[in-house]
Design a protein around this motif. Structure first.
Motif, PDB file in Angstrom:
ATOM      1  N   SER A 156       0.622  -1.194  -0.398  1.00 33.63           N
ATOM      2  CA  SER A 156       0.500  -0.151  -0.037  1.00 33.63           C
ATOM      3  C   SER A 156       0.981   1.440  -0.082  1.00 33.63           C
ATOM      4  O   SER A 156       0.359   2.303  -0.553  1.00 33.63           O
ATOM      5  N   LEU A 157       1.694   1.091   1.359  1.00 34.87           N
ATOM      6  CA  LEU A 157       2.728   2.418   0.907  1.00 34.87           C
ATOM      7  C   LEU A 157       3.120   2.282  -0.323  1.00 34.87           C
ATOM      8  O   LEU A 157       3.594   3.623  -1.330  1.00 34.87           O
ATOM      9  N   ALA A 158       4.006   1.583  -1.283  1.00 35.94           N
ATOM     10  CA  ALA A 158       5.003   1.425  -2.497  1.00 35.94           C
ATOM     11  C   ALA A 158       3.757   2.139  -3.679  1.00 35.94           C
ATOM     12  O   ALA A 158       4.429   3.244  -4.404  1.00 35.94           O
ATOM     13  N   VAL A 159       2.345   2.132  -3.452  1.00 40.14           N
ATOM     14  CA  VAL A 159       1.566   2.063  -4.936  1.00 40.14           C
ATOM     15  C   VAL A 159       1.301   3.719  -4.829  1.00 40.14           C
ATOM     16  O   VAL A 159       0.811   4.231  -5.637  1.00 40.14           O
ATOM     17  N   SER A 160       1.044   4.302  -2.597  1.00 40.85           N
ATOM     18  CA  SER A 160       0.251   5.605  -2.653  1.00 40.85           C
ATOM     19  C   SER A 160       1.453   6.490  -3.285  1.00 40.85           C
ATOM     20  O   SER A 160       1.288   7.282  -3.871  1.00 40.85           O
ATOM     21  N   PHE A 161       2.837   6.258  -3.298  1.00 43.39           N
ATOM     22  CA  PHE A 161       3.857   6.709  -3.330  1.00 43.39           C
ATOM     23  C   PHE A 161       4.554   6.476  -5.123  1.00 43.39           C
ATOM     24  O   PHE A 161       4.728   7.637  -5.349  1.00 43.39           O
ATOM     25  N   LEU A 162       4.095   6.195  -5.818  1.00 48.97           N
ATOM     26  CA  LEU A 162       4.382   5.220  -7.014  1.00 48.97           C
ATOM     27  C   LEU A 162       3.547   6.588  -7.895  1.00 48.97           C
ATOM     28  O   LEU A 162       3.613   6.390  -8.393  1.00 48.97           O
ATOM     29  N   LEU A 163       1.868   6.394  -7.139  1.00 50.57           N
ATOM     30  CA  LEU A 163       0.850   7.309  -7.892  1.00 50.57           C
ATOM     31  C   LEU A 163       0.684   8.472  -7.117  1.00 50.57           C
ATOM     32  O   LEU A 163       0.647   9.286  -8.118  1.00 50.57           O
ATOM     33  N   GLY A 164       1.109   9.317  -5.936  1.00 49.45           N
ATOM     34  CA  GLY A 164       1.492  10.448  -6.117  1.00 49.45           C
ATOM     35  C   GLY A 164       2.900  10.731  -6.666  1.00 49.45           C
ATOM     36  O   GLY A 164       2.561  11.966  -6.673  1.00 49.45           O
ATOM     37  N   ALA A 165       4.133  10.995  -7.154  1.00 49.56           N
ATOM     38  CA  ALA A 165       4.707  10.575  -7.501  1.00 49.56           C
ATOM     39  C   ALA A 165       4.084  10.883  -9.419  1.00 49.56           C
ATOM     40  O   ALA A 165       4.441  11.809 -10.479  1.00 49.56           O
ATOM     41  N   LEU A 166       3.462   9.817  -9.933  1.00 47.11           N
ATOM     42  CA  LEU A 166       3.182   9.948 -10.983  1.00 47.11           C
ATOM     43  C   LEU A 166       2.113  11.345 -11.206  1.00 47.11           C
ATOM     44  O   LEU A 166       2.432  11.949 -12.325  1.00 47.11           O
ATOM     45  N   LEU A 167       1.591  11.099 -10.282  1.00 48.75           N
ATOM     46  CA  LEU A 167       0.035  12.278 -10.918  1.00 48.75           C
ATOM     47  C   LEU A 167       0.692  13.886 -10.481  1.00 48.75           C
ATOM     48  O   LEU A 167       0.107  14.907 -10.348  1.00 48.75           O
ATOM     49  N   ARG A 168       2.669  13.589  -9.150  1.00 46.15           N
ATOM     50  CA  ARG A 168       2.687  15.129  -9.271  1.00 46.15           C
ATOM     51  C   ARG A 168       2.370  15.668  -8.036  1.00 46.15           C
ATOM     52  O   ARG A 168       1.668  16.557  -7.843  1.00 46.15           O
ATOM     53  N   PHE A 169       1.326  14.745  -7.117  1.00 45.99           N
ATOM     54  CA  PHE A 169       0.787  14.957  -5.748  1.00 45.99           C
ATOM     55  C   PHE A 169       0.706  16.289  -5.367  1.00 45.99           C
ATOM     56  O   PHE A 169      -0.021  17.425  -5.439  1.00 45.99           O
ATOM     57  N   PRO A 170       1.958  16.355  -4.755  1.00 46.45           N
ATOM     58  CA  PRO A 170       2.627  17.494  -3.735  1.00 46.45           C
ATOM     59  C   PRO A 170       2.440  18.708  -4.509  1.00 46.45           C
ATOM     60  O   PRO A 170       1.718  19.846  -3.883  1.00 46.45           O
ATOM     61  N   ASP A 171       3.068  18.430  -5.293  1.00 47.06           N
ATOM     62  CA  ASP A 171       3.241  19.956  -6.785  1.00 47.06           C
ATOM     63  C   ASP A 171       1.838  20.564  -7.053  1.00 47.06           C
ATOM     64  O   ASP A 171       1.755  22.015  -6.342  1.00 47.06           O
ATOM     65  N   GLN A 172       1.053  19.605  -7.368  1.00 45.53           N
ATOM     66  CA  GLN A 172      -0.750  20.019  -7.645  1.00 45.53           C
ATOM     67  C   GLN A 172      -1.398  20.610  -6.335  1.00 45.53           C
ATOM     68  O   GLN A 172      -2.196  22.082  -6.992  1.00 45.53           O
ATOM     69  N   LEU A 173      -0.157  20.166  -5.347  1.00 47.37           N
ATOM     70  CA  LEU A 173      -1.740  20.933  -4.240  1.00 47.37           C
ATOM     71  C   LEU A 173      -1.398  21.825  -4.038  1.00 47.37           C
ATOM     72  O   LEU A 173      -1.883  22.331  -3.471  1.00 47.37           O
ATOM     73  N   TRP A 174      -0.399  22.331  -3.681  1.00 43.05           N
ATOM     74  CA  TRP A 174       0.386  23.140  -3.694  1.00 43.05           C
ATOM     75  C   TRP A 174       0.445  24.541  -4.403  1.00 43.05           C
ATOM     76  O   TRP A 174       0.228  25.789  -4.231  1.00 43.05           O
ATOM     77  N   SER A 175      -0.230  24.438  -5.430  1.00 43.63           N
ATOM     78  CA  SER A 175      -0.167  25.538  -6.891  1.00 43.63           C
ATOM     79  C   SER A 175      -1.817  25.450  -6.704  1.00 43.63           C
ATOM     80  O   SER A 175      -1.462  27.247  -6.561  1.00 43.63           O
ATOM     81  N   LEU A 176      -2.685  24.800  -6.032  1.00 41.53           N
ATOM     82  CA  LEU A 176      -4.139  25.698  -5.369  1.00 41.53           C
ATOM     83  C   LEU A 176      -3.621  26.659  -4.601  1.00 41.53           C
ATOM     84  O   LEU A 176      -4.662  27.490  -4.472  1.00 41.53           O
ATOM     85  N   THR A 177      -2.817  26.442  -3.877  1.00 41.32           N
ATOM     86  CA  THR A 177      -2.345  27.507  -3.127  1.00 41.32           C
ATOM     87  C   THR A 177      -2.622  29.362  -2.854  1.00 41.32           C
ATOM     88  O   THR A 177      -1.678  30.036  -2.786  1.00 41.32           O
ATOM     89  N   ARG A 178      -1.632  29.332  -4.483  1.00 41.22           N
ATOM     90  CA  ARG A 178      -1.103  29.852  -4.557  1.00 41.22           C
ATOM     91  C   ARG A 178      -1.257  31.499  -5.608  1.00 41.22           C
ATOM     92  O   ARG A 178      -2.229  31.695  -5.828  1.00 41.22           O
ATOM     93  N   VAL A 179      -1.289  32.616  -4.690  1.00 40.76           N
ATOM     94  CA  VAL A 179      -1.860  33.782  -4.776  1.00 40.76           C
ATOM     95  C   VAL A 179      -1.827  34.201  -6.547  1.00 40.76           C
ATOM     96  O   VAL A 179       0.350  34.066  -6.892  1.00 40.76           O
ATOM     97  N   PRO A 180      -1.939  34.954  -6.700  1.00 42.61           N
ATOM     98  CA  PRO A 180      -2.051  35.662  -8.107  1.00 42.61           C
ATOM     99  C   PRO A 180      -0.163  37.046  -7.766  1.00 42.61           C
ATOM    100  O   PRO A 180      -0.450  37.349  -6.128  1.00 42.61           O
ATOM    101  N   LEU A 181       0.447  36.740  -8.790  1.00 44.03           N
ATOM    102  CA  LEU A 181       1.681  38.055  -8.432  1.00 44.03           C
ATOM    103  C   LEU A 181       0.661  39.471  -7.919  1.00 44.03           C
ATOM    104  O   LEU A 181       1.890  40.254  -7.845  1.00 44.03           O
ATOM    105  N   ASP A 182       0.214  39.843  -8.924  1.00 45.87           N
ATOM    106  CA  ASP A 182      -0.422  41.247  -8.502  1.00 45.87           C
ATOM    107  C   ASP A 182      -1.380  41.283  -7.312  1.00 45.87           C
ATOM    108  O   ASP A 182      -2.260  42.336  -7.469  1.00 45.87           O
TER     109      ASP A 182
END
Length: 879
Positions: A578-604
């Motif tokens: 289960s751990l291996a599958v969760s890590f592989l899926l998270g890396a394939l979907l770039r989950f942490p990066d996508q999650l952080w992008s949702l919090t980004r404020v507009p530059l202006d």
């Protein structure tokens, strides 16, 4: 590989390495400095100098003893990659990814050695990989040698523990080699890490027995490590008086200024992407990590098996936390050399190690009851809690094809001559700031510069260069008389000048530090060269011999560190799958990066401004917004103005910012101001167009400041040419007047009942002279309040009426009411002419808009309609 926990650990670390796939280096504070050090090291290797004590190209070509004082392992490792054909940025990223894996594998092995299961050890390794301070080093701070040293430290503990317990040369050689590599990785981490090694060794001795033998083995391993690193560590320590290292204990580098409190130590890592380029430092253990470790504290009393590990980690962690707080100041002041650590919060990096072991122990306790939930919950909590430090935005720095011209440009633009913070490694005889050198033109042409200063030769002399290399140059010189000759390199032990093969005396020029030598009259061959001192050479040979012996006899002791269960075959469990599958899926979907992008404020649209602006200065810098707190202050008080800026394009110049306060009716008169040499405390040529910069100004109001309304003008100018100001694109003006005014307050006697005008402006107070002689000019003070933002400027009128209802005096005053801050008590001074007849007078006040003559009517409207009557009267006496 049969050790499943180790496989899962490496899979879980993929998220830490994924951002490194982007082109360029992370936009860190110090990473570019270490990259250029690699560039210089590679150039010296090309010249056949594999351990350079002198870096001849640094400080604009003046030279700098960088590698004599700074641990060389990181630039060595990265230079190996450059030699293999990698671009500097790729070589550095490869070393960083390797260091991350090295550190976590070391923690995994250390945890297994202390008896943790594969799952608990894997969680401990992940906790070390995703410790906020460690991730901060990779993607925010960029002290790469410190990161490498913290990756070596777990191996030192593991190896010394094994040697103390088991003895034998393989273990002893491995322990010594690990400690030697720590000393060669980062000076300060090695200094702070040595007490940690001693404490861990004491824990092993107390736990495993053999006290006398264990102490001897610990001492031998440390002595061997010191011998392996003696070629660097001993000269770096002994030669401290030759340079300005004392600068590292002064000013902003004084450790007394950098203690942190418990609230910050246990704070949350960043939770959203605010895009701030001068974001506050996240100097924290990470509250999520601390909470994950809490269950392990029960092991100190609950179970005998892990009691020693839990107790040792808890005591060590508490001691390290104490060293970061001001309570430890007496210890910092008493222990020699400790002040050179500069920042007490460096202990955060070392504290991540016992905290990681406690988290692994806590996971092991929980897995006995929840074998699937605990590993998944712990590992993803660790990964996501570091997300804000892994994906911090910003423009990555390309370093695929860089040379000495780029290095010198960086030194000049960022004021880092020698690639150090404050020139602390300049020889003692160098004074003042270094701005450049006469050698830069040759570097720009791509030539090896001639270090003989021909201008220092006497009239009639001439010279011809015979050979020019990095550290050795030869010249044919003809002198009509004996004369001193100057060389364009800073004097330092190791430099020598030979005339026809015979060494001649040299000295340093006062102030500049240039090397001089006296050359006799006639034609001579002059050789300038750098040769390490004999005792430096002796230590190099001594350490090299020790390394050869350790490698030949012990294979660095790696075999002795094997975990017995590594070679035991067993199937993968449901938890591991289960751990291996969760890590592989998270890396394939770039989950942490996508999650952080949702919090980004507009530059202006940054967070924080009370008012947003979109004002550009010559298409280079945009003022995004501001906040003024408070908008009103008394003379002698203070207000804080916060500005938000961003660069529209990479900026090559350094600009400063000014905030000028002028009376609204007299914009040519400067009343008070605030200037920042670098807006947001960061030079504008270091601004990242993908980031926002928060710039705080403190406006101190002089005691003599006249009460009233002031305009605040914000502008930018060239740092070295203050008269050259950047123009505002929309208006062509050299500054912007902020929409809301600032008010210098004055107490005015309040009215029994305020008078409102059309629900927009309210009269709060009025003050007249206590006694007014006939014929004497006088001043009426009124206090108003804007009840809501006003869309126009209104004119105030004041009428002075006698007992018969006749108008005897009046004054109309234009007021910038649309710039008034809402809710502020705004004093208005109304100068009035003298009244010739004694008696009692009535004061009428009103507002109108010019030229439409639209009035703001009193509320409720009196019979007379257009004005309000003050409930106080004016008494005029005899002359």
């Amino acid at each position: 590989m049969k050790e499943r926990g180790l496989v899962l650990l490496l899979l879980g670390m993929v998220f830490l390495a994924l951002p490194m796939a982007r082109p360029g280096l992370p936009p860190t504070h110090d990473g570019i400095i270490h990259a250029y050090r690699v560039v210089e090291m590679a150039r010296l290797w090309q010249a056949g100098v594999f351990y350079p004590r002198w870096a001849p190209d640094l400080a604009f070509g003046r030279g700098y003893p960088l590698f004599h004082y700074h641990a060389p392992l990181f630039p060595w490792l990265a230079t190996v990659g450059v030699w293999a054909g990698l671009a500097p940025e790729d070589a550095i990223k490869l070393v960083l990814i390797g260091a991350a894996a090295l550190g976590s594998i070391g923690v995994y092995g250390l945890a297994r050695w202390w008896g943790l299961s594969e799952g608990g050890a894997a969680i401990a390794g992940l906790a070390y990989a995703y410790a906020p301070f460690r991730v901060r080093e990779l993607y925010w701070q960029g002290d790469f040698p410190q990161y490498l040293a913290l990756s070596v430290l777990p191996w030192v503990l593991w190896a010394t523990g094994a040697y103390i317990h088991r003895g034998g040369w393989p273990c002893g050689g491995g322990a010594g080699a690990a400690y030697g590599l720590l000393l060669l990785s980062h000076n300060i981490t090695a200094m702070l890490g040595t007490p940690v090694i001693l404490g861990h060794g004491l824990l092993v001795i107390v736990t495993k027995g053999y006290p006398v033998r264990g102490v001897a083995r610990l001492a031998r391993s440390l002595a061997l490590g010191l011998g392996l690193a003696a070629f660097f560590a001993v000269p770096a320590l002994m030669d401290r008086p030759l340079v300005h290292l004392d600068r590292l204990t002064q000013g902003e580098y004084d450790f007394r200024k950098h203690f942190i409190g418990l609230g910050e130590i246990f704070s949350m890592p960043p939770l959203r992407d605010d895009r701030l380029g001068n974001r506050r430092e996240f100097l924290t253990l990470g509250l999520p990590l601390v909470l994950l470790a809490m269950p392990a504290l029960g092991e100190m009393v609950a179970r005998h098996r892990h009691r020693a590990l839990a107790l040792g980690c808890t005591v060590g962690l508490a001691a390290m936390i104490g060293m970061m707080t001001s309570a430890s100041r007496p210890l910092w002041e008493a222990v020699p050399l400790l002040a050179f650590a500069e920042f007490p919060w460096r202990w955060l990096g070392l504290a991540a190690l016992p905290l990681a072991l406690l988290i692994g122990l806590a996971a092991e306790i929980g897995m006995a009851r929840w074998p699937l939930l605990i590993p998944l919950g712990f590992s993803w909590t660790l990964i996501l809690s570091a997300n804000g430090l892994m994906h911090n935005g910003g423009t990555w720095i390309p370093l695929r094809d860089v040379g000495l011209r780029d290095l010198h440009r960086y030194e000049r633009d960022h004021r880092y001559p020698g690639l150090t913070s404050i020139g602390e490694l300049f020889p003692r005889w160098v004074e003042g700031e270094i701005e450049g050198s006469p050698l830069e033109e040759a570097y720009r042409r791509g030539e090896e510069p001639s270090r003989l200063d021909e201008r220092s030769l006497p009239p009639g002399a001439w010279s011809t260069p015979l050979d020019r290399s990095l550290l050795d140059q030869r010249y044919w010189v003809h002198l009509p008389m004996t004369a001193p000759v100057r060389f364009y390199t800073l004097a330092f032990p190791g430099w020598e000048v030979r005339v026809d093969g015979r060494r001649v005396p040299t000295w340093a020029e006062a102030g500049t530090g240039w090397l001089w030598a006296e050359v006799p009259a006639g034609a001579h061959e002059i050789t300038l060269r750098f040769r390490p001192l004999w005792w430096w050479r002796f230590l190099e040979g001594f350490s090299l011999g020790l390394w050869g012996m350790v490698i030949a006899r012990g294979g660095w002791g790696l075999r002795a560190l094997r975990i017995p269960s590594i070679w035991i075959h067993r199937p993968w469990t449901l938890t591991e799958r289960s751990l291996a599958v969760s890590f592989l899926l998270g890396a394939l979907l770039r989950f942490p990066d996508q999650l952080w992008s949702l919090t980004r404020v507009p530059l202006d649209r940054p967070e924080g401004p009370a008012a947003y602006l979109q004002v550009d200065y010559q298409r280079q810098i945009r003022l995004l917004g501001y906040q003024l707190d408070p908008s009103i202050a008394f003379p002698g008080g203070e207000a804080r103005l916060t500005l938000w800026w961003r660069a529209l394009t990479p900026i090559s110049d350094q600009y400063s910012v000014y905030v000028h306060a002028m009376p609204w009716e007299d914009p040519a008169t400067l009343a008070f101001q605030s200037d920042h040499m670098h807006p947001a405390e960061i030079p504008t040529n270091a601004w990242d167009p993908q980031r926002i910069y928060r710039d705080e100004h403190r406006l101190r109001i002089p005691l003599q400041a006249h009460p009233g309304v002031y305009r605040l003008r914000v502008g930018l100018y060239h740092r070295l040419e203050p008269t050259r100001r950047l123009q505002v694109d929309e208006t062509g003006a050299d500054g912007l007047d902020l929409p809301l005014a600032f008010v210098v307050a004055r107490p005015v006697l309040p009215l029994p009942r305020p008078i409102a005008f059309s629900g927009k402006i309210r009269l709060l107070g009025a003050e007249t002279p206590a006694a007014l002689p006939a014929g004497q000019p006088w001043t009426l003070w009124l206090s108003f309040e804007a009840l809501a933002p006003l869309d126009a400027d209104y004119t105030l009128f004041v009428h002075i009426v006698d007992a018969a209802g006749q108008l005897r005096a009046q004054r109309d005053l234009y007021q910038p009411t649309r710039h008034w801050p809402v809710g502020a008590s705004i004093p208005v001074e109304v100068p009035l002419p003298g009244l010739s007849q004694p008696g009692r007078y009535t004061i009428r006040v009103g507002w109108y808009r010019w030229p439409s003559m639209e009035h703001l009517l009193p509320d409720p409207q009196p019979e007379q309609g257009l004005y309000g009557i003050l409930p106080i009267s004016l008494e005029v006496g005899g002359p």
